[in-house]
Design an enzyme around this catalytic site. Structure first.
Site, PDB file in Angstrom:
ATOM      1  N   SER A 187      25.217   7.398  46.713  1.00  9.14           N
ATOM      2  CA  SER A 187      26.113   8.412  46.179  1.00  9.14           C
ATOM      3  C   SER A 187      27.264   7.772  45.403  1.00  9.14           C
ATOM      4  CB  SER A 187      26.620   9.316  47.306  1.00  9.14           C
ATOM      5  OG  SER A 187      27.348  10.406  46.800  1.00  9.14           O
ATOM      6  N   ASP A 245      25.190  14.525  42.147  1.00  5.71           N
ATOM      7  CA  ASP A 245      25.327  15.721  42.979  1.00  5.71           C
ATOM      8  C   ASP A 245      26.785  16.163  43.086  1.00  5.71           C
ATOM      9  OD1 ASP A 245      26.229  13.730  44.685  1.00  5.71           O
ATOM     10  OD2 ASP A 245      24.897  14.239  46.343  1.00  5.71           O
TER      11      ASP A 245
END
Length: 577
Positions: free
Chosen positions: A146, A309
């Site tokens: 991430s 995301d």
């Protein structure tokens, strides 16, 4: 360094199972006991979402061996569920070793008789969430860390509903991984043999087309975009990650003509050469984008994290000049309020509509949802619990999911995916900004209108970092202290109640009554405070940190921000005192 740590280290040095590059890396640290201890004092923990850790050799590092071990445990569980014929979809981001880890995972699954479907190149995490359901897979894997620093990589597991694993699957998979005691017992095979056996498959580009088509369905006013296309300017940076192709494609297909990508950050690069911390929550990540925005006179400045995301946002301040940053709570509320208002205005808001947010997300969404007659459901921290609600809504037919958000710069509109999705957030935020500009307002003007209507809700996050084995013990001790030591006041706010999600009990200090909580067990403490304030404390599941989320409601932005600072200091003093 204990004898057990030394034994593990020497096993990796001498066992023929481990490759020569791994052994050379370990030989180079032979005189550094602290480094050896950190690499071998434990197995890299397979948590409720998967793995995340620093790249390198050792049991407490991300490497091909820890990835294989985790995948063997996942394979064992899939076989126990008779899911091997459904297969597993696999995606990866731009980080160092991401393609290699994806390949190792695929071939381990194949060696266990489980089909794998792997993307031919890097993809955003939400594309994987979508594809798991599109291909009717039993599970999915994304290789990503991430927004963590470049030294990290990770391994996230999804189940057949397209959401990250939730109970009971998470605990069951963790147990299966824990049972894989020997690295040499892990199965693998070569790609050619896996292809011949019809086990190894490459996902075609039609999956991308199907995903983009679903994004475009979430648009409420595509005609406004076409109307404003030549009068609306966007600057975007993918921060060397996966977002570039998908963000630019959906904006182009919707009709946005003036989209400028930061050239220095456009290409994927796991070294993240222009940012030490590729996190759209960090102002430093926006330095190059803001320079380009000034040059192009951009209306919006956007950044997505490496696996696309999360979305970070800056908006033009027409009144004072320059650009204003939006928190994830602010951008989420803007999108959510726009969707509810315009869906209701166009007659497309379902009668049983629901929005979902985590317990650490802004309270501002509550009056917004109430204003439009929409139910709001709160879940534990982690977008997987929002994704789970979509499945539960469908099973119970109780609600239709419209929008979900969390404070950490993630949201989702629609049900095509079950994880936060930066490309759809980009699309809807740009559409909302176009709609406001067509009415003579900037996105910041719109945010101020929302504050005036619903209240000046402001939130912040404070963290304390404690690294290594000693750090883990210190964080555990902090949680124990706060769990057992009653406090009556925090930052000028009276403590009304304490929710302990580990024990499942809410203690009301006014009535002195205890009630059971309905959300799943989790190592989380939530303080309900007077004057619409709150604070939530939990250890990070992916980093050596303890996190303090907090929110207040003030009479103005300045008043709320001042209250936040006082509350933040009070909470950290309490934890460390």
């Amino acid at each position: 360094m204990t004898d057990e740590v030394r034994k593990r280290y020497e096993q990796w040095l001498n066992d023929p199972y481990f490759d020569e590059d791994t052994k050379k890396e370990l030989q180079d640290i032979s005189g550094d006991e602290d480094e050896i201890n950190d690499r071998f004092y434990r197995d890299l923990e397979f948590g409720t979402g998967g793995l995340r850790g620093i790249l390198g050799a050792g049991t407490n590092r991300m490497n091909i061996y820890t990835v294989r071990k985790a995948t063997q445990g996942l394979a064992d569980y899939i076989i126990s569920q008779n899911g091997q014929d459904k297969g597993v979809a696999i995606a990866y981001d731009s980080r160092i070793m991401s393609p290699e880890f994806a390949q190792e995972a695929a071939l381990c699954l194949n060696a266990n008789g489980i089909r794998s479907y792997i993307f031919p190149s890097l993809r955003p995490t939400p594309v994987l969430s979508f594809t798991v359901r599109q291909l009717h897979c039993i599970a999915g894997i994304v290789i990503t860390a991430s927004h963590n620093p470049r030294e990290y990589n990770g391994y996230k597991v999804y189940w057949e509903d397209g959401a990250q694993i939730t109970p009971p699957h998470d605990k069951n998979i963790m147990a299966c991984v824990a049972q894989v005691s020997k690295y040499s017992s892990v199965r693998t095979m070569d790609e050619e043999s896996a292809r011949v056996a019809d086990l190894y498959h490459v996902i075609g580009y039609e999956a991308d087309d199907a995903y983009i088509a679903e994004l475009k369905k979430q648009s409420v006013h595509p005609e406004v975009i076409r109307q404003m296309a030549d009068d609306f300017t966007i600057v975007y940076t993918p921060l060397h990650g996966t977002g570039n192709v998908f963000v630019r494609r959906v904006l182009k297909e919707l009709g946005f003509n003036k989209v400028y990508t930061v050239p220095e950050q456009e290409k994927p690069d796991g070294n993240f050469p222009t940012v030490s911390y590729p996190n759209p929550e960090s102002p430093k990540a926006f330095e190059l984008a803001l320079e380009l925005a000034e040059e192009k006179d951009a209306d919006l400045v956007l950044a997505t994290d490496p696996d696309a995301d999360r979305l970070g946002v800056y908006c033009k301040d027409a009144e004072h000049g320059g650009y204003i940053s939006f928190t994830g709570n602010m951008s989420g509320v803007i999108i959510g309020e726009y969707l509810l208002r315009e869906k209701k205005a166009t007659g497309t808001l379902p009668a049983n509509a629901a929005v979902v947010e985590t317990i650490v997300t802004t309270d501002m969404l509550k009056p917004v949802a109430a204003d439009y007659g929409v139910d709001l459901i709160e879940v534990l921290t982690g977008f997987k619990y929002i994704g789970e609600q979509i499945k539960l809504f469908k099973e119970s037919r109780s609600h239709e999911f419209v929008f979900g958000m969390e404070e950490s710069y993630g949201c989702l509109a629609g049900t095509y995916a079950r994880d936060k999705d930066a490309p759809v957030a980009v699309m809807l935020l740009c559409e909302a900004a176009c709609w406001y500009k067509s009415h003579g307002k900037t996105l910041w003007d719109a945010m101020e209108d929302i504050y005036k209507k619903y209240g000046y809700y402001r939130e912040t996050l404070s963290t304390i970092t404690k690294t290594g084995e000693d750090g883990a013990r210190a964080i555990s001790a902090m949680m124990d202290k706060m769990r057992t030591e009653q406090v009556s006041e925090l930052g000028g706010h009276r403590v009304l109640a304490l929710r302990d999600y580990k024990t499942g009990i809410r203690r009301d200090f006014l009535s002195e009554k205890e009630t059971k909580l309905t959300l799943p067990e989790s190592n989380v403490l939530y303080y309900e405070l007077s004057d619409n304030a709150w604070c939530c404390v939990r250890p990070s599941g992916t980093e050596p940190k303890i996190k303090f989320y907090m929110g207040v409601k003030g009479s103005s932005i300045e008043d709320a921000d001042q209250k936040l600072e006082v509350l933040k200091k009070a909470m950290t003093d309490f934890a460390e005192g």
